[in-house]
Structures are given as C-alpha cells and as structure tokens.
Motif scaffolding. Structure first.
Motif, short mmCIF file in Angstrom:
data_model
loop_
_atom_site.label_atom_id
_atom_site.label_comp_id
_atom_site.label_asym_id
_atom_site.label_seq_id
_atom_site.Cartn_x
_atom_site.Cartn_y
_atom_site.Cartn_z
N SER A 1 20.19 46.25 48.78
CA SER A 1 18.93 46.70 49.39
C SER A 1 18.47 48.08 48.92
N VAL A 2 19.37 48.89 48.33
CA VAL A 2 18.96 50.26 48.02
C VAL A 2 17.81 50.32 47.01
N PHE A 3 17.58 49.21 46.29
CA PHE A 3 16.47 49.19 45.34
C PHE A 3 15.17 48.72 46.00
N PHE B 1 11.21 51.73 50.35
CA PHE B 1 11.42 52.46 51.62
C PHE B 1 12.84 52.30 52.19
N TYR B 2 13.73 51.63 51.46
CA TYR B 2 15.07 51.40 52.04
C TYR B 2 15.93 52.65 51.93
N ARG B 3 16.53 53.04 53.05
CA ARG B 3 17.50 54.14 53.06
C ARG B 3 18.70 53.66 53.88
N VAL B 4 19.90 54.01 53.45
CA VAL B 4 21.09 53.58 54.19
C VAL B 4 21.07 54.32 55.54
N GLU B 5 20.98 53.52 56.61
CA GLU B 5 20.70 54.11 57.93
C GLU B 5 21.75 55.13 58.37
N GLN C 1 17.71 64.26 53.03
CA GLN C 1 16.26 64.06 53.03
C GLN C 1 15.89 63.03 51.96
N GLY C 2 14.83 62.31 52.18
CA GLY C 2 14.39 61.38 51.15
C GLY C 2 13.38 60.40 51.70
N LEU C 3 12.72 59.72 50.77
CA LEU C 3 11.66 58.77 51.16
C LEU C 3 12.06 57.32 50.93
N GLY C 4 13.16 57.12 50.23
CA GLY C 4 13.58 55.74 49.94
C GLY C 4 12.67 55.04 48.95
N ILE C 5 12.09 55.80 48.00
CA ILE C 5 11.23 55.13 47.02
C ILE C 5 11.70 55.34 45.57
N GLY C 6 12.58 56.33 45.36
CA GLY C 6 13.00 56.65 43.99
C GLY C 6 13.64 55.47 43.28
N LEU C 7 14.57 54.80 43.95
CA LEU C 7 15.26 53.68 43.31
C LEU C 7 14.32 52.48 43.12
N PHE C 8 13.40 52.31 44.05
CA PHE C 8 12.43 51.21 43.93
C PHE C 8 11.58 51.42 42.66
N THR D 1 19.84 62.93 40.13
CA THR D 1 19.58 63.74 41.34
C THR D 1 20.17 63.05 42.57
N ASN D 2 20.12 61.73 42.60
CA ASN D 2 20.76 61.01 43.72
C ASN D 2 22.28 61.23 43.67
N ALA D 3 22.85 61.16 42.45
CA ALA D 3 24.31 61.32 42.31
C ALA D 3 24.73 62.67 42.87
N ILE D 4 23.89 63.68 42.65
CA ILE D 4 24.22 65.02 43.15
C ILE D 4 23.98 65.09 44.66
N LYS D 5 22.82 64.55 45.08
CA LYS D 5 22.45 64.62 46.50
C LYS D 5 23.47 63.91 47.39
N TYR D 6 23.92 62.74 46.95
CA TYR D 6 24.81 61.94 47.81
C TYR D 6 26.30 62.17 47.52
N SER D 7 26.60 63.33 46.92
CA SER D 7 28.01 63.64 46.64
C SER D 7 28.37 65.06 47.08
N ARG E 1 27.77 57.84 37.07
CA ARG E 1 28.88 57.65 38.02
C ARG E 1 29.08 58.93 38.83
N ASP E 2 29.08 58.79 40.16
CA ASP E 2 29.38 59.97 40.99
C ASP E 2 30.63 59.69 41.81
N PHE E 3 31.11 60.73 42.49
CA PHE E 3 32.34 60.59 43.29
C PHE E 3 32.03 60.97 44.74
N GLY F 1 29.35 57.01 48.40
CA GLY F 1 29.40 55.57 48.13
C GLY F 1 28.48 54.79 49.07
N ILE F 2 28.43 53.47 48.85
CA ILE F 2 27.53 52.60 49.63
C ILE F 2 28.31 51.35 50.03
N ALA F 3 28.19 50.93 51.28
CA ALA F 3 28.88 49.73 51.75
C ALA F 3 28.37 48.51 50.99
P1 ADP Z 1 16.01 58.54 48.81
O1 ADP Z 1 17.18 59.18 48.11
O2 ADP Z 1 14.77 59.35 48.72
O3 ADP Z 1 16.32 58.11 50.20
P2 ADP Z 1 16.22 56.38 46.84
O4 ADP Z 1 15.30 55.22 46.62
O5 ADP Z 1 16.49 57.26 45.67
O6 ADP Z 1 15.61 57.18 48.05
O7 ADP Z 1 17.60 55.82 47.37
C1 ADP Z 1 17.60 54.84 48.40
C2 ADP Z 1 18.88 54.97 49.23
O8 ADP Z 1 20.01 54.58 48.44
C3 ADP Z 1 19.19 56.37 49.69
O9 ADP Z 1 18.53 56.66 50.91
C4 ADP Z 1 20.70 56.32 49.87
O10 ADP Z 1 21.01 55.78 51.14
C5 ADP Z 1 21.16 55.33 48.81
N1 ADP Z 1 21.65 56.00 47.57
C6 ADP Z 1 20.97 56.23 46.42
N2 ADP Z 1 21.75 56.82 45.49
C7 ADP Z 1 22.97 56.96 46.05
C8 ADP Z 1 24.23 57.48 45.58
N3 ADP Z 1 24.38 57.99 44.35
N4 ADP Z 1 25.28 57.44 46.46
C9 ADP Z 1 25.14 56.92 47.70
N5 ADP Z 1 23.99 56.42 48.19
C10 ADP Z 1 22.91 56.44 47.38
#
Ligand code: ADP
Length: 374
Positions: free
Chosen positions: A313-315, A318-322, A329-336, A272-278, A300-302, A305-307
């Motif tokens: 930190s994405v794991f 509450f961390y979200r790439v600012e 939208q998101g809470l920053g807890i899924g990856l944690f 779902t993240n791969a879809i949301k962030y692509s 793998r998504d296209f 991306g993330i710096a």
């Molecule tokens: P959320 O998506 O609810 O913010 P997650 O814990 O799933 O929370 O992800 C944390 C952060 O990692 C996201 O806010 C986003 O900035 C970054 N991220 C996660 N998955 C991807 C991805 N596939 N591509 C780019 N950034 C991602």
C-alpha cells in the motif's frame, strides 16, 4: 444445476432424461436425507421435490432447506400424485415452495416452468451482482472522500509550517538588518531559504499529483549515464544530510534512455525517505545492477522498516503507515508519484522490508524506455 428428489427410480430417470435432453444439468437424490446432504454441498438453481417419500417428506425437506444460506436463491417445485387438496398445496407454498405440480406430470408445462425459474434466477443473480458492485463503488468513494479530506487537512498544515517559519525569519532578518549584523542576516537568510525550498518541493509534488490525475505528466527522454546521475543525487543529499554515509558499489557504466529529471526525482524521494524513516542510523546503501535489458536501482536503509501487510500500500496515493505517521511529517504522495513515473517508463517499483531492520525501495527500469515523449 437442477436437483430432482424422488424415491421412485423410474420417475427420477424419466425426468432426468427429459431435462437433460433440453440441456439442463441435472443431479438426483432418492430420499429427503440425501437431498439435504447434496444441498449442503452443491448450489442448485431449482429443486424438483416429490412430496410423498418415506422418511422425510417433501415439505419437511423444503422447510429444512429454507434455513440453509447456500440455498437462499434456490427455487422449489413440489411434485405430488396424492396430495391434491388445497390444504396440501397451501402447505407446499408455506414451506418454501414456489410452485406445485400434480402428477402425472405434463412435461411441456414442467419444462416451461423450469425455463422460467432459470430466467428469474439469472436475473436475480445479475441484480445481486449489480447491487454488490454499487455497494463496493459507494464504499470506495466514501473512503476516497475521507482520504481527500484528510489529505487537505494534512496538506494545509504541511504548507503552513514552512510558511510560518519563513515569516518568522523575515521578521528576524528585518531586525538584524537594522542592527547591521551581517553574519546573523546571512544565517536567517539561509534558514528562510531552506524553508522556502521545502515549500517549493511540496507545491511541486501537489502539482505532479494534479498532472497525474489529468493525464498531463509529460516526459522529456534522452540518453544519460546512471552513474553520473547517482553521483549528482548523492552530492545533493550529502549537502543537506552530512551525517549520513551513502555507500554505493562500483559504477556500472550504463546509459539509459529516460527522463533524467524524473528519474532523479524518484531516487531523491527514495533517499529522503530512507533518511527520514531511519532515525538513529547513519548509513544508506545504493544497489545498482543490470538485469538483461533493465537496470535495478535500490536504496537500502536500516531504519524502522514496514510490516509485510502494509508494503504493497505504501505506493498508493495518500497512503501513510498509520502507526508511524504521527512521528514523521509527510503527505503520503511521494511514493505514489515515484511509482507513476517508473510505471510510465515501462518499469516497476517495489519494496523489500523487515520491521525494525530497514527497507530497500527499488525500481527496475528498461534501459531503453521507448521513444514516446509524453
Ligand atoms: P510521506 O513520506 O510523505 O508520508 P511517501 O509516499 O513518500 O509519503 O511514503 C508513504 C509511506 O510509506 C510513508 O508515510 C511511510 O509510512 C512509508 N515509507 C516510505 N519510505 C519508507 C522507508 N524508507 N522506511 C519505512 N517506511 C517508509
């Protein structure tokens, strides 16, 4: 280490010998200039400084040293044969010395003083360490508090959005029922259901967080097929995102021993993240490999991306790439939560990513993650 500064070689040698016999580490300098150079390079607990020296005298050296940040904690004892009068002794103290000993030196007294200075030095070093640890702890707590406040505000907003939609659909439903318009009733019901599902997922994530915090995240492990799990996950994702083409390589025919529902949760989260962030893309690849006694699953998504400096930190909780948080939208807890699930199975999670080109989120899971069921 102690630095002895004296222009008379015999004094240097005899003092050095006595101190070394008492297990002190000793360095020497035969002029004020040499002493300054050494103080710049090394750290000393104590400097024993002869006052009468050609060139820079002991007081000048002490004054110069007091300006060095490296020597802030260093104590100075002046040794002097000549300047016994009060005004010289006062000068010794005002130029940064902590003690003043006149020659001939009583070695027992000097040793006692050296030991005392060492003790004070150790104590003040410990105090500084404790102070630093306390300051770090305060800063950490402040940040955690701030993150929590931020989280509560985002979480309430995230919960309110689907709830407001459901309320809206319920009103529309009421009207459609009155009119007896069954196709519209069905449409609104479906939409309300999607929003309720979102709400359900959010609450499940929040509950998981609190289970992790209180150490109550339990696992129910059994043997299952990775291929079958991926088939079913891909089916679920295709239903809600038919526009995405989810590709995977040939099956690996492998059974793992783990909590199937929790591993499914991790893969769904990655997908779902791969879809949301692509946005603007329509392809996702799933890579599965067996590495020794472990299985690698990568999504793998296209997308955006993330710096590199944010990847670790994405794991975090509450961390979200600012830079991108405002667009998604998101809470920053899924990856944690995902990272916790995998770590508690004895595995590891990670991400490889290039900004603008996409990311591969992966986990490496032991094929047999042990018999524990907690
Ligand atoms: P959320 O998506 O609810 O913010 P997650 O814990 O799933 O929370 O992800 C944390 C952060 O990692 C996201 O806010 C986003 O900035 C970054 N991220 C996660 N998955 C991807 C991805 N596939 N591509 C780019 N950034 C991602």
């Amino acid at each position: 280490m102690i630095l002895i500064v004296d222009d008379t070689p015999e004094n240097l040698i005899s003092l050095k010998r006595v101190l070394e016999r008492h297990n002190f580490e000793v360095d020497t300098a035969s002029s004020g200039e040499e002493a300054l150079k050494k103080v710049l390079k090394n750290e000393y607990v104590l400097i024993i400084l002869d006052v009468q020296m050609p060139g820079m005298d002991g007081f000048e050296v002490a004054e110069a040293i007091s300006g060095y940040s490296k020597a802030r904690e260093t104590a100075i004892i002046f040794l002097s044969a000549v300047n016994k009068e009060l005004k010289f002794i006062t000068k010794g103290y005002s130029s940064g010395g902590l003690d003043y000993i006149t020659k001939p030196v009583d070695m027992d007294i000097l040793l006692l003083k050296v030991k005392t200075f060492y003790r004070i030095y150790e104590q003040s070093r410990k105090l500084i360490e404790i102070q630093k640890a306390l300051l770090d702890e305060i800063e950490y707590r402040k940040q955690a508090e701030h993150k929590k406040d931020e989280f509560i505000s985002i979480a309430s907003h995230e919960l309110k959005t689907p709830l407001t939609s459901v309320k809206g659909y319920m009103q529309l439903l009421g009207r459609s029922v009155e009119k007896g318009d069954i196709p519209t009733v069905k449409k609104h019901l479906e939409k309300a259901q999607i929003q309720l599902e979102k709400l359900n997922e959010l609450i499940a994530d929040l509950l998981d967080i609190s289970k992790i915090e209180s150490g109550k995240l339990k696992f129910n492990k059994k043997c299952f097929s990775i291929d079958e799990l991926l088939d079913s996950v891909i089916d679920i994702i295709r239903q809600t995102n038919p526009e995405f083409n989810i590709l995977r390589k040939e099956k690996i025919g492998l059974e793992v021993y783990a909590d199937e529902m929790r591993i499914e949760q991790v893969i769904i989260n990655f997908l779902t993240n791969a879809i949301k962030y692509s946005p603007g893309t329509s392809e996702i690849k799933i890579n599965v490999n067996v590495i020794g006694e472990k299985v690698y699953v990568g999504v793998r998504d296209f997308g955006i991306g993330i710096a590199p400096d944010q990847q670790k930190s994405v794991f975090d909780k509450f961390y979200r790439v600012e830079e991108t948080a405002i667009h998604f939208q998101g809470l920053g807890i899924g990856l944690f939560i995902s990272a916790e699930i995998i770590k508690r199975h004895g595995g590891e999670v990670g991400v490889k990513s290039t900004p603008g080109e996409g990311s591969e989120f992966y986990f490496i899971l032991p094929i047999n993650s042990g018999a524990e069921t907690d």
